[in-house]
Design a protein around this motif. Structure first.
Motif, PDB file in Angstrom:
ATOM      1  N   HIS A 100       0.804  -1.228   0.000  1.00  0.00           N
ATOM      2  CA  HIS A 100       0.000   0.000   0.000  1.00  0.00           C
ATOM      3  C   HIS A 100       0.840   1.284   0.000  1.00  0.00           C
ATOM      4  CE1 HIS A 100      -3.115  -2.856   1.028  1.00  0.00           C
ATOM      5  NE2 HIS A 100      -4.030  -1.913   0.989  1.00  0.00           N
ATOM      6  N   ASP A 104      -7.633  -6.670   4.456  1.00  0.00           N
ATOM      7  CA  ASP A 104      -7.847  -5.855   3.259  1.00  0.00           C
ATOM      8  C   ASP A 104      -9.143  -6.312   2.584  1.00  0.00           C
ATOM      9  OD1 ASP A 104      -6.203  -3.983   1.194  1.00  0.00           O
ATOM     10  OD2 ASP A 104      -7.474  -5.426   0.141  1.00  0.00           O
ATOM     11  N   HIS A 150     -10.221  -6.453  -0.371  1.00  0.00           N
ATOM     12  CA  HIS A 150     -10.218  -7.163  -1.651  1.00  0.00           C
ATOM     13  C   HIS A 150      -9.646  -8.572  -1.576  1.00  0.00           C
ATOM     14  CE1 HIS A 150     -11.054  -3.011  -2.582  1.00  0.00           C
ATOM     15  NE2 HIS A 150     -11.791  -3.527  -3.532  1.00  0.00           N
ATOM     16  N   CYS A 201      -4.753  -4.531  -7.577  1.00  0.00           N
ATOM     17  CA  CYS A 201      -5.004  -5.965  -7.372  1.00  0.00           C
ATOM     18  C   CYS A 201      -6.155  -6.454  -8.233  1.00  0.00           C
ATOM     19  CB  CYS A 201      -5.266  -6.262  -5.902  1.00  0.00           C
ATOM     20  SG  CYS A 201      -6.708  -5.418  -5.235  1.00  0.00           S
ATOM     21  N   CYS A 204       0.564  -0.758  -4.822  1.00  0.00           N
ATOM     22  CA  CYS A 204      -0.852  -0.376  -4.987  1.00  0.00           C
ATOM     23  C   CYS A 204      -0.978   0.931  -5.757  1.00  0.00           C
ATOM     24  CB  CYS A 204      -1.525  -0.225  -3.628  1.00  0.00           C
ATOM     25  SG  CYS A 204      -1.641  -1.779  -2.722  1.00  0.00           S
ATOM     26  N   CYS A 231      -4.156   3.315  -6.803  1.00  0.00           N
ATOM     27  CA  CYS A 231      -5.454   2.741  -6.417  1.00  0.00           C
ATOM     28  C   CYS A 231      -6.001   3.499  -5.222  1.00  0.00           C
ATOM     29  CB  CYS A 231      -5.308   1.263  -6.095  1.00  0.00           C
ATOM     30  SG  CYS A 231      -6.819   0.519  -5.498  1.00  0.00           S
ATOM     31  N   LEU A 232      -5.096   3.906  -4.333  1.00  0.00           N
ATOM     32  CA  LEU A 232      -5.517   4.699  -3.173  1.00  0.00           C
ATOM     33  C   LEU A 232      -4.382   5.599  -2.740  1.00  0.00           C
ATOM     34  CD1 LEU A 232      -5.658   2.685   0.141  1.00  0.00           C
ATOM     35  CD2 LEU A 232      -3.909   2.535  -1.590  1.00  0.00           C
ATOM     36  N   ASN A 246     -10.464  -0.464  -8.459  1.00  0.00           N
ATOM     37  CA  ASN A 246     -11.755  -1.020  -8.065  1.00  0.00           C
ATOM     38  C   ASN A 246     -12.684  -0.064  -7.316  1.00  0.00           C
ATOM     39  OD1 ASN A 246     -10.461  -0.994  -5.457  1.00  0.00           O
ATOM     40  ND2 ASN A 246      -9.409  -2.851  -6.124  1.00  0.00           N
ATOM     41  N   ARG A 277     -10.638   8.871  -3.113  1.00  0.00           N
ATOM     42  CA  ARG A 277      -9.918   7.584  -3.090  1.00  0.00           C
ATOM     43  C   ARG A 277      -8.494   7.716  -3.640  1.00  0.00           C
ATOM     44  NH1 ARG A 277      -9.571   2.256  -1.221  1.00  0.00           N
ATOM     45  NH2 ARG A 277      -8.703   0.941  -2.834  1.00  0.00           N
TER      46      ARG A 277
HETATM   47  S1  SF4 Z   1      -4.424  -2.360  -5.087  1.00  0.00           S
HETATM   48 FE1  SF4 Z   1      -5.952  -1.082  -4.079  1.00  0.00          FE
HETATM   49  S2  SF4 Z   1      -7.617  -2.430  -3.470  1.00  0.00           S
HETATM   50 FE2  SF4 Z   1      -5.847  -3.687  -3.996  1.00  0.00          FE
HETATM   51  S3  SF4 Z   1      -4.822  -4.099  -2.048  1.00  0.00           S
HETATM   52 FE3  SF4 Z   1      -3.872  -2.272  -2.945  1.00  0.00          FE
HETATM   53  S4  SF4 Z   1      -5.010  -0.542  -2.143  1.00  0.00           S
HETATM   54 FE4  SF4 Z   1      -6.231  -2.375  -1.718  1.00  0.00          FE
END
Ligand code: SF4
Length: 468
Positions: free
Chosen positions: A63, A128, A130, A346, A406, A409-410, A428, A434
């Protein structure tokens, strides 16, 4: 009595029914990462406890990992602290860590399957949301909170309520240039972001049978976005072929035995479900979100809906979404200008995702003014992509080729939106804020569609850019 996979796996891992009616469930595999584990380890220390099964616990870092400059210490002191914390905890408690110096490092839901840790018939937990991704292998896998991470570390068990099971049957096949990502966006649009609350989703039918494991992972990954904590696909030969030969997969006679057990975990032909839904795969177009939750999407040929076109309970959210996104009802989604393109996560950061995006990007250039990133889901994905020359192809087209994590994604690493930028993203979640800016706007879509948006500078139908 005929049972579905969820019932079989649940029953075979149930230790006992607790006085409060919950089930004490044995967890076969516990995956941890740097964000939700530090407090859990601290609680363990304070209670004077050890990790019950270090051999069933694996850690990775994803992350907070910068994808550009990974020199230590990190620029962000909080990220450095989290990294140091998981390194210390892994050493102290005897847990295998796929850290930044390990070629196996990557996003937790990419790494587990690619190492063969994720196997059919398992119960899998991770701090997590997901974690549902691992259900692609016929595992019952769910995201947990920090106090539950502590519980699993200390006891290898969780107190859980069983779920009902909804089978989502996909008839026919997906068209060319239409992916698992589009199918799951269509499912969430149809059933709603809360439609799966209290359910596990079993994905079945011809379209799912034909999917590769990577596509099945994208599908199960986003079950949680439809409210279902668990999503799974029954294990079959596609599953077994994927697992065979991976570092943690059973070998020789053990593999034969495992295959028999894995096969027996699949839902029985007469199994009953608490609910069923059907989706016609051939009718699914490439989907793009226009709003602030993953259920707010349309096909690429469609227009953003008017309030009267959505069910009454969804109208308030539609109005809030239109205001936030600065979009108008009735406007076509195709042609929406973008500022940033992100391929990774992911959900869609695996090799096949990068190949599909590369197919679109090949011989084209990222549009002027668009920042485009390709972030492999793991170091193994990066190595495989580089061996095929995908990194060079993306660079030549004007994309940045980054290190595994990651990323965008965030907002827990330096890859962030700025101001009210619009990002075409293969991730996602399109929630407000986000991607790191309170006013940043996210459009979810498949990696091929992100590549198409990157080169067009606006939302475009990737199928028109695919030849051969
Ligand atoms: S890619 Fe995004 S949804 Fe997937 S584990 Fe990392 S932060 Fe979480």
């Amino acid at each position: 009595m005929a049972r579905n996979l969820f019932q079989k796996v649940w029953e075979s891992h149930a230790v006992r029914v607790l006085p409060n009616g919950q089930t004490q469930l044995l967890i076969g595999l516990h995956l941890i990462h740097e964000v939700t584990s530090p407090q859990a380890f601290q609680m363990l220390r304070e209670a004077g406890l050890k990790v019950r099964h270090p051999g069933r616990t694996f850690a990775t870092v994803d992350h907070i990992v910068p994808t550009h400059d990974q020199a230590r210490p990190f620029m962000d002191p909080l990220a450095e602290e989290m990294m140091g914390s998981i390194e210390r905890s892994a050493r102290e408690f005897g847990i295998q860590l796929f850290g930044l110096d390990d070629p196996r490092q990557g996003i937790v839901h990419v790494v587990g399957p690619e190492l063969g840790l994720t196997q059919p018939g398992m119960t899998i937990a991770c701090g997590d949301s997901h974690t549902s991704t691992h259900g692609a292998f016929g595992a019952v896998a769910f995201g947990i909170g920090t106090s539950q991470v502590r519980d699993v570390l200390a006891s290898q068990c969780l107190a859980m309520d069983p779920l009902k099971v909804r089978r989502i049957w996909s008839t026919g096949s997906l068209g060319r240039g239409v992916y698992a990502k589009d199918l799951i966006l269509a499912v969430i649009r149809k059933l709603g972001v809360n439609g799966g609350v209290g359910f596990a989703y079993e994905f079945a039918g011809e379209a799912v049978d034909r999917m590769s494991m990577e596509e099945r992972m994208s599908l199960c990954n986003m079950s949680i976005e439809g409210g279902a904590r668990v999503g799974y696909v029954n294990p079959d030969e596609t599953t077994f072929r994927w697992i065979q030969g991976r570092p943690f997969a059973p070998k020789g006679e053990g593999l034969e035995k495992a295959r028999a057990w894995w096969r027996s975990c699949a839902s029985d032909p007469e199994a009953r479900f608490d609910d069923e839904a059907v989706i016609e795969a051939p009718k699914v177009e490439p989907h793009v979100t226009w709003g602030i939750n993953p259920g707010q999407s349309v096909g690429i040929s469609e227009r953003i809906p008017f309030p009267a076109e959505v069910p009454e309970p969804e109208r308030k959210s539609l109005e809030e979404a239109l205001e936030f996104m600065d979009f108008k009802s009735g406007a076509p989604i195709a042609g929406t200008p973008i500022d940033v393109a992100f391929i990774g996560s992911c959900t869609n950061g695996r090799l096949s995702d990068l190949r599909e995006a590369a197919h679109v990007a090949k011989g084209r250039r990222v549009a002027k003014g668009v920042k485009a990133l390709v972030v492999p889901g793991s170091r193994a994905v990066a190595r495989a992509a580089e061996a095929e020359g995908l990194d060079a192809l993306f660079r030549e087209a004007g994309f940045e080729w980054r290190a595994a994590g990651c990323s965008m994604c965030l907002a827990m690493n330096p890859d962030r939106l700025v101001g009210s930028q619009v990002c075409a993203s293969s991730s996602n979640r399109n929630f407000k804020g986000r991607q790191g800016s309170k006013t940043g706007r996210t459009l979810l879509m498949s990696p091929a569609m992100v590549a198409a948006a990157a080169v067009a500078g606006r939302v475009a139908d990737a199928r028109k850019m695919m030849d051969g």
